[in-house]
Every structure is written in C-alpha cells, then in structure tokens.
Design an enzyme around this catalytic site. Structure first.
Site, short mmCIF file in Angstrom:
data_model
loop_
_atom_site.label_atom_id
_atom_site.label_comp_id
_atom_site.label_asym_id
_atom_site.label_seq_id
_atom_site.Cartn_x
_atom_site.Cartn_y
_atom_site.Cartn_z
N HIS A 74 2.28 2.07 2.25
CA HIS A 74 3.56 2.65 2.38
C HIS A 74 3.76 2.98 3.74
O HIS A 74 3.09 3.53 4.18
CB HIS A 74 3.86 3.80 1.54
N ASP B 166 4.77 0.72 -6.94
CA ASP B 166 4.67 -0.46 -7.78
C ASP B 166 3.14 -0.96 -8.16
O ASP B 166 3.28 -1.72 -8.95
CB ASP B 166 5.00 -1.60 -6.52
C1 SDX Z 1 8.48 -0.01 -1.91
O1 SDX Z 1 10.37 2.41 2.17
C2 SDX Z 1 10.38 2.78 0.69
O2 SDX Z 1 10.55 3.96 0.40
C3 SDX Z 1 10.07 1.73 -0.44
C4 SDX Z 1 9.98 2.40 -1.57
C5 SDX Z 1 11.21 2.76 -2.09
O3 SDX Z 1 11.00 3.35 -3.33
O4 SDX Z 1 12.27 2.28 -1.75
O5 SDX Z 1 8.63 3.00 -1.80
C6 SDX Z 1 9.32 0.88 -2.80
O6 SDX Z 1 8.91 -0.87 -1.38
C7 SDX Z 1 7.10 0.41 -1.94
C8 SDX Z 1 6.11 -0.45 -1.13
C9 SDX Z 1 5.80 -1.87 -1.84
N1 SDX Z 1 5.25 -3.05 -1.07
C10 SDX Z 1 3.81 -3.20 -1.37
O7 SDX Z 1 3.19 -2.70 -2.23
C11 SDX Z 1 3.71 -4.37 -0.69
C12 SDX Z 1 2.16 -3.98 -0.02
N2 SDX Z 1 2.29 -3.10 0.99
C13 SDX Z 1 2.32 -3.39 2.54
O8 SDX Z 1 3.04 -4.84 2.75
C14 SDX Z 1 2.65 -2.59 3.32
O9 SDX Z 1 2.04 -1.13 2.97
C15 SDX Z 1 4.25 -1.79 3.62
C16 SDX Z 1 5.20 -3.04 3.55
C17 SDX Z 1 4.50 -1.19 2.25
C18 SDX Z 1 4.42 -0.90 4.51
O10 SDX Z 1 4.31 -1.63 5.61
P1 SDX Z 1 4.13 -0.83 7.15
O11 SDX Z 1 4.57 0.30 7.10
O12 SDX Z 1 4.83 -1.79 8.03
O13 SDX Z 1 2.86 -0.84 7.60
P2 SDX Z 1 1.95 -1.77 8.30
O14 SDX Z 1 2.09 -3.17 7.57
O15 SDX Z 1 2.06 -1.71 9.95
O16 SDX Z 1 0.25 -1.50 7.79
C19 SDX Z 1 -0.32 -0.63 8.74
C20 SDX Z 1 -1.77 -1.27 8.53
C21 SDX Z 1 -1.82 -2.76 9.01
O17 SDX Z 1 -3.17 -3.14 9.51
P3 SDX Z 1 -3.23 -2.89 10.98
O18 SDX Z 1 -2.11 -4.11 11.67
O19 SDX Z 1 -2.95 -1.58 11.61
O20 SDX Z 1 -4.68 -3.21 11.55
O21 SDX Z 1 -2.16 -1.16 7.08
C22 SDX Z 1 -2.41 -2.55 6.69
C23 SDX Z 1 -1.65 -3.50 7.75
O22 SDX Z 1 -2.22 -4.70 7.79
N3 SDX Z 1 -1.88 -2.60 5.45
C24 SDX Z 1 -2.36 -3.39 4.33
C25 SDX Z 1 -1.63 -2.95 3.26
N4 SDX Z 1 -0.69 -2.28 3.57
C26 SDX Z 1 -0.87 -2.02 4.89
N5 SDX Z 1 -3.50 -3.90 4.29
C27 SDX Z 1 -3.88 -4.46 3.08
N6 SDX Z 1 -3.12 -4.29 1.99
C28 SDX Z 1 -1.92 -3.43 1.94
N7 SDX Z 1 -1.22 -3.28 0.91
#
Ligand code: SDX
Length: 432
Positions: free
Chosen positions: A309, A367
């Site tokens: 998140h 989720d």
């Molecule tokens: C919702 O914003 C809100 O409040 C949203 C929400 C709401 O109620 O409105 O809470 C609802 O959207 C919840 C999130 C649902 N999405 C997912 O579950 C999809 C999987 N999650 C990711 O795509 C990600 O965690 C996000 C999109 C939720 C957050 O992305 P960020 O903040 O841009 O974080 P990031 O992509 O920069 O990740 C930081 C690191 C990265 O690695 P590095 O580049 O630092 O090496 O963490 C890794 C990412 O690759 N990472 C993951 C991961 N989520 C982040 N690696 C594997 N699996 C994951 N799920």
C-alpha cells in the site's frame, strides 16, 4: 477545524533564499506550502505519484500508515464496522458528526426517496453485451445520470449538491444490481425500502420477482460492514480523480463516473478481483513459494495482489476486519476449509516472514480478503470492484463536496519536467 502556521522552511537555490510556511494540522505530517515556489523561483517541484504531496486540506479521513490506523471523522474504522452501520457512516462522512436517532431516521427516509432510477435508464443496459464487464456498465450509466437529473447538477447551489450526493448514495446499489442482473439475463429487481441499505442491495442482486425470499440477515450485516470498510480512504487515486474532475466544475455524476473509471485499475480497486484470480492461479499451497519468488523478481511484472500500500507500512486495519468477516461468513455458510482462504492464509504467513516483504513493509491490504468474502456472498469476480465502488461513493461525494466548499481550491493543473525536443522548424514531407 483549521490548520495553523507552525514555522518557516527555508530553501537555498542558486544562491537565492526562499521561505515557505509550514502548516500544522490536527494530527499527522505537517505540510510545506510551496504554492508560491514557481512564482518566486521559476522552479517546479517534482513528485511523480504524489508520494510527498498534499493536494488539499481535509477534515474527512485520517490514515496513519505507520500505525495502521484509519479514522472517519476521527472515529476508528473497526469501531464503526463493529458497532455502526453503513448508512450511519454515510451520514458521518457527509456531515461530520454521528447522527442521533431522529437525524438517522430522517437521513434514511431521504436516501430511500432516491433508490429508484428513471425507468428510461433501463434501456442503457440493453445496449451492453451480456458479458460486458459491470465496471464498464457502471462508468456508462453513472455518467448518464447527468442526463436525467438536471435539477441537481448546479455545483454552486449547496442544496443541489446535497441532493446529488443523496441521489448517488441511493442509486449506486440499484445500478450495480442492474448491471449484475443484466449479466444474468434476469429481470431487474426494484429496491424495497422496507429493507436496510445492504439487505436491499443483496435483494436487488439475488432476489427474483418469482419468489419472496428473505434476505439472510448475517450476510446482509457482512455486506454492510464491507461497505463501511470501503467508504472512504483519504486522497487515494480515485478520490483524487473525483476531486480533479470536480475542480473543473464538472457535474457530480460525471465526477463520480471518473472515480469509477480510476477505481477499476488492478493497482487500485481492481485488486480484489485480481487477488482472487491470483489465488485461483496459485491453486495449491505448494505453489506459493514459486509465486512469492515471482513477486520478488524485479524482472517479473507479477505482484502479490492485495499486498502492499502507498500509505500503510503496517497492517491495513480494514484487512483485519475483513479477515474476521471472512471467517464469520464462511462459518455461517458452513463452508469448511475454503481452498482460496487456505491459500490466502498460508500466502500471508509466508510473505510476512519473508525479508523482501518485511523490509519493504508490504502487508495485506483491504483487497486481500475482500474477494473471498464477496465470492462467498455469491458475487462473481467481475462484480467485486463494483461493490468497492458502491461503498466508496459516499467517500467520493463527501470529498467532492469538501473540495467545492474549499474557497482556496482552484482548477487542478499540475506542471511537468519537459525532456522532449527543443524548438525546431517544420520539414516538408518531400524532404524527409
Ligand atoms: C487500494 O491509496 C489507497 O488508499 C488505495 C485503497 C483505497 O481504499 O482507496 O487503499 C485501495 O487500492 C489498495 C491497494 C490495492 N492494490 C494492490 O493490492 C495491488 C498490489 N499492490 C501494489 O501494486 C502496490 O503495493 C500499490 C500499488 C498498492 C502501492 O504501490 P506504490 O506505493 O507505488 O509502491 P511501489 O510500487 O513503489 O512499491 C514499493 C516497492 C517496490 O519495490 P522497489 O522498486 O522498491 O524494489 O515494493 C514493491 C515494489 O516492487 N511492491 C511489491 C508489491 N507492492 C509493492 N512487490 C510485490 N508485490 C506487491 N504487491
């Protein structure tokens, strides 16, 4: 409620010194007001994804990502989910205070006045293929409400804004149920205002005109809690989309349709559907290590859906409540050893013990378990994000209304760091 200027922040740039007011809110991080930076320095700030940017002042929802707390108008989400109901939460988010019994009864009556949709809207559904994704249908029909309810689109009239908010809260379940019935080829069910909000929704989704079946009260309570958990979440992507659309003066129905479109993405509200598809693809707990490895591989676009998140660097408090609802619903339905739940629980355990997830502070979010509950309630996967949208509508309209009432708000118009071609002369086709 307001903020106060706490101190000045100084910036030294090319020998020049600039200072900016530091504003302190009620709780949470202070903000640097950089709104005059460009005028003073000719420089923009750069913050793709807005990881360090506040785009508004708000009194509605507060999230502490480190602690894993979520407050709606100051009330913790778990208390509202355990002790309140969704319509009460709608009143709270819209008006800022919990209603007393009289205020609640009046609010419920008001919402019930608007649960029907104009009969001509039914024709929109016949234009969609039966296999149309219900989120595609919702984008269309919610935007189309602008074509029917002209008496509540003047955004400068507080009374019209109030009616539009009530109409949207009242009609989203009706339209969502119509989208579902369309996919089944079944007749639409009219709302029954003697049922509570969640029971009415379940009845419109699963009821049939040929029978008068009671809605299961335990499942209706679970649905109500799911709607509470999804109601608002600060300045998330879809809420920011609604605010940006609203900043141009677009009508409320069009703004909510833009929020629905943004929510659909798998990185946002589409993650609940994506998570179930992921659990089904994993299929067996023995396959979990392979998928955890894929999620950690920088060269593999696969991510664990329902994990991570932008704000929560601890458990999403909603995920904890959702996990509890999951067990309650499965127990109530007599579903023992649900295979997807078994995979989800094992996946969560393995991931939370893995350094990659620990170091990056990746925890289950709302989720992760919601899809399992929604599936157990009888919804197909492509309806999961629609349920999210139904719950989130009150957050969208509350945030939209707050933005309109905020006299400091102007049309949202971010700038850029241009890295394209410099000025150059046109060359005729015959010379290229
Ligand atoms: C919702 O914003 C809100 O409040 C949203 C929400 C709401 O109620 O409105 O809470 C609802 O959207 C919840 C999130 C649902 N999405 C997912 O579950 C999809 C999987 N999650 C990711 O795509 C990600 O965690 C996000 C999109 C939720 C957050 O992305 P960020 O903040 O841009 O974080 P990031 O992509 O920069 O990740 C930081 C690191 C990265 O690695 P590095 O580049 O630092 O090496 O963490 C890794 C990412 O690759 N990472 C993951 C991961 N989520 C982040 N690696 C594997 N699996 C994951 N799920």
């Amino acid at each position: 409620m307001t903020d106060k200027i706490k101190e000045k922040a100084n910036l030294k740039l090319n020998g020049d010194l600039y200072d900016f007011d530091v504003h302190e809110g009620t709780i949470g991080p202070d903000v640097l007001d950089i709104s005059k930076l460009y005028a003073q320095s000719g420089k923009f700030t750069y913050d793709p994804g807005f990881t360090s940017t506040a785009n508004c002042k708000s009194t509605i929802t507060y999230i502490d990502g480190e602690e894993g707390t979520l407050l709606y108008r100051g009330y913790p989400i778990d208390q509202l989910a355990e002790q309140g109901n969704y319509l009460e939460t709608c009143y709270l988010l819209l008006n800022g205070e919990l209603p007393n019994q009289d205020e609640y009864n009046k609010f419920e009556e008001t919402i019930n006045e608007y649960t029907l949709v104009n009969e001509q809207l039914n024709r929109f559904f016949t234009g969609f293929r039966p296999d149309a994704h219900p989120m595609a249908i919702m984008c269309g029909v919610v935007g189309a409400l602008s074509a029917f309810y002209h008496d509540s689109i003047d955004i400068n009239d507080p009374e019209q804004r109030r009616i539009a908010c009530h109409r949207l809260i009242a009609k989203m379940p009706t339209l969502a149920a119509m989208a579902y019935k369309h996919s089944l080829g079944q007749p639409f069910m009219y709302p029954k205002n003697d049922l509570d909000y969640a029971a009415n929704f379940l009845n419109m989704c699963f009821g049939l005109p040929t029978e008068d079946k009671e809605v299961d009260t335990t499942l209706a309570k679970a649905m109500d809690k799911i709607l509470i958990l999804h109601a608002d979440h600060e300045q998330n992507a879809s809420t920011s989309t609604v605010r940006l659309a609203g900043s141009s003066g677009a009508n409320p129905f069009a703004c909510i349709a833009s929020g629905i479109a943004c929510l659909w993405g798998p990185a946002h509200g589409g993650a609940n559907e994506a998570c179930i598809r992921m659990l089904e693809e994993i299929n067996n707990v023995d396959n979990i290590p392979e998928y955890v490895k894929k999620a950690k591989d920088k060269n593999d676009p696969f991510r664990l859906m329902g994990f991570g998140h932008r704000v929560y660097k601890n458990f999403d408090p909603r995920a904890k409540v959702m996990q509890k609802i999951c067990h309650e619903v499965l127990d109530h339905l007599g579903i023992k050893d649900d295979p997807l739940l078994a995979i989800a629980v094992e996946l969560e355990k393995i991931a939370l013990e893995d350094d990659y997830f620990v170091e990056k502070k990746l925890y289950p979010n709302i989720d992760f378990y919601s899809g399992i509950v929604m599936k157990s309630l009888g919804f197909p996967m492509d309806m999961f994000t629609v349920l999210f949208a139904v719950g989130r509508t009150v957050g969208w309209v509350s945030q939209w209304n707050e933005m309109i009432e905020d006299t400091s708000q102007r049309i949202g118009r971010p700038r850029q760091l241009y890295i394209g071609n410099e000025h150059r002369q046109y060359i005729g086709m015959h010379k290229r």
